[in-house]
Design a protein around this motif. Structure first.
Motif, mmCIF file in Angstrom:
data_model
loop_
_atom_site.group_PDB
_atom_site.id
_atom_site.type_symbol
_atom_site.label_atom_id
_atom_site.label_comp_id
_atom_site.label_asym_id
_atom_site.label_seq_id
_atom_site.Cartn_x
_atom_site.Cartn_y
_atom_site.Cartn_z
ATOM 1 N N ARG A 233 -5.281 -10.609 -3.839
ATOM 2 C CA ARG A 233 -5.701 -10.610 -2.435
ATOM 3 C C ARG A 233 -7.216 -10.475 -2.310
ATOM 4 N N TRP A 234 -7.776 -9.476 -2.947
ATOM 5 C CA TRP A 234 -9.217 -9.249 -2.857
ATOM 6 C C TRP A 234 -9.998 -10.310 -3.611
ATOM 7 N N MET B 171 -7.045 -6.528 2.558
ATOM 8 C CA MET B 171 -5.722 -5.916 2.597
ATOM 9 C C MET B 171 -5.489 -5.433 4.017
ATOM 10 N N THR C 201 2.122 1.743 -3.438
ATOM 11 C CA THR C 201 1.065 2.306 -4.282
ATOM 12 C C THR C 201 1.065 3.826 -4.200
ATOM 13 N N ILE D 96 0.837 -1.203 0.000
ATOM 14 C CA ILE D 96 0.000 0.000 0.000
ATOM 15 C C ILE D 96 0.870 1.250 0.000
ATOM 16 N N TYR E 86 -3.391 -6.446 -5.573
ATOM 17 C CA TYR E 86 -4.731 -6.145 -5.067
ATOM 18 C C TYR E 86 -5.749 -7.153 -5.588
ATOM 19 N N SER F 29 -12.422 -6.189 0.472
ATOM 20 C CA SER F 29 -12.479 -6.190 -0.983
ATOM 21 C C SER F 29 -13.675 -5.379 -1.479
#
Length: 201
Positions: A126-127, A133, A75, A72, A123, A142
């Motif tokens: 994971r989602w 997350m 990002t 994150i 992302y 998610s």
């Protein structure tokens, strides 16, 4: 005191063999900080992703959370880095020959694309698996429904292979910088090094 107006437009191009790394030939401080922060996070992410299955569950969980948190952060760093480069970031080319510049920009843009792809894949993986997350323990659910298992496995595989591509390209990028520094001795590496690592003139 009279100022020569031509001073503001003085040619900063130096011979490729022995340029001096002055402030005008160095990237701006935010660009340097963003570059090395990105490099650190990428190395951390790769190390965590490749080793988190080695320790037992409590340590494994902490490594996963650290990986997600760093993802994150990466990002945000990449988003700010792109905006800064397109607006206020300093663009330099004086110390590179045209062909060297083509290769350097090609590697740089390829790394940008691969890093952005890696973030998106992370992302989605994971989602898509129905997991949250985690940002320093703060859970982020998610925004979409769970994806089919085959799709999740495919996303994981792409995420893994893309990570190796990033590391391979980054290693080549670093090797090229060292080649310029120690073989060609054109001081190109000095443009991006923090001030404290530059040799005293």
């Amino acid at each position: 005191m009279e100022v020569n107006p031509g001073f503001l437009f003085t040619e900063t191009h130096m011979p490729c063999s022995t340029p001096d790394i002055t402030d005008t030939l160095r990237y701006d401080r935010p660009t340097i900080v963003l570059h090395w922060t990105t490099a650190f996070l990428v190395l951390l992410q790769f190390a965590l992703g490749e080793t988190w299955n080695w320790p037992t569950k409590p340590v494994h969980h902490l490594m996963v959370v650290a990986h997600l948190t760093a993802g994150i952060l990466l990002t945000a760093i990449m988003a700010f880095r792109i905006v800064w480069r397109l607006t206020n970031g300093r663009h330099l080319s004086d110390l590179l020959r045209p062909m060297d510049r083509i290769f350097a920009l090609g590697a740089e843009y390829a790394l940008y694309v691969l890093l952005l792809a890696e973030i998106v894949l992370g992302y989605l993986w994971r989602w898509g698996a129905g997991q949250t997350m985690s940002f320093f323990g703060l859970l982020i659910p998610s925004p979409f429904a769970r994806l089919p298992p085959n799709t999740v496995a495919w996303l994981q595989s792409l995420h893994d292979w893309n990570a190796w591509l990033i590391m391979g390209l980054a290693t080549g990028h670093g090797a090229a910088a060292l080649f310029h520094q120690f073989v060609l001795k054109d001081k190109v590496l000095g443009r991006i090094l923090p001030q404290c690592f530059l040799p005293r003139q």
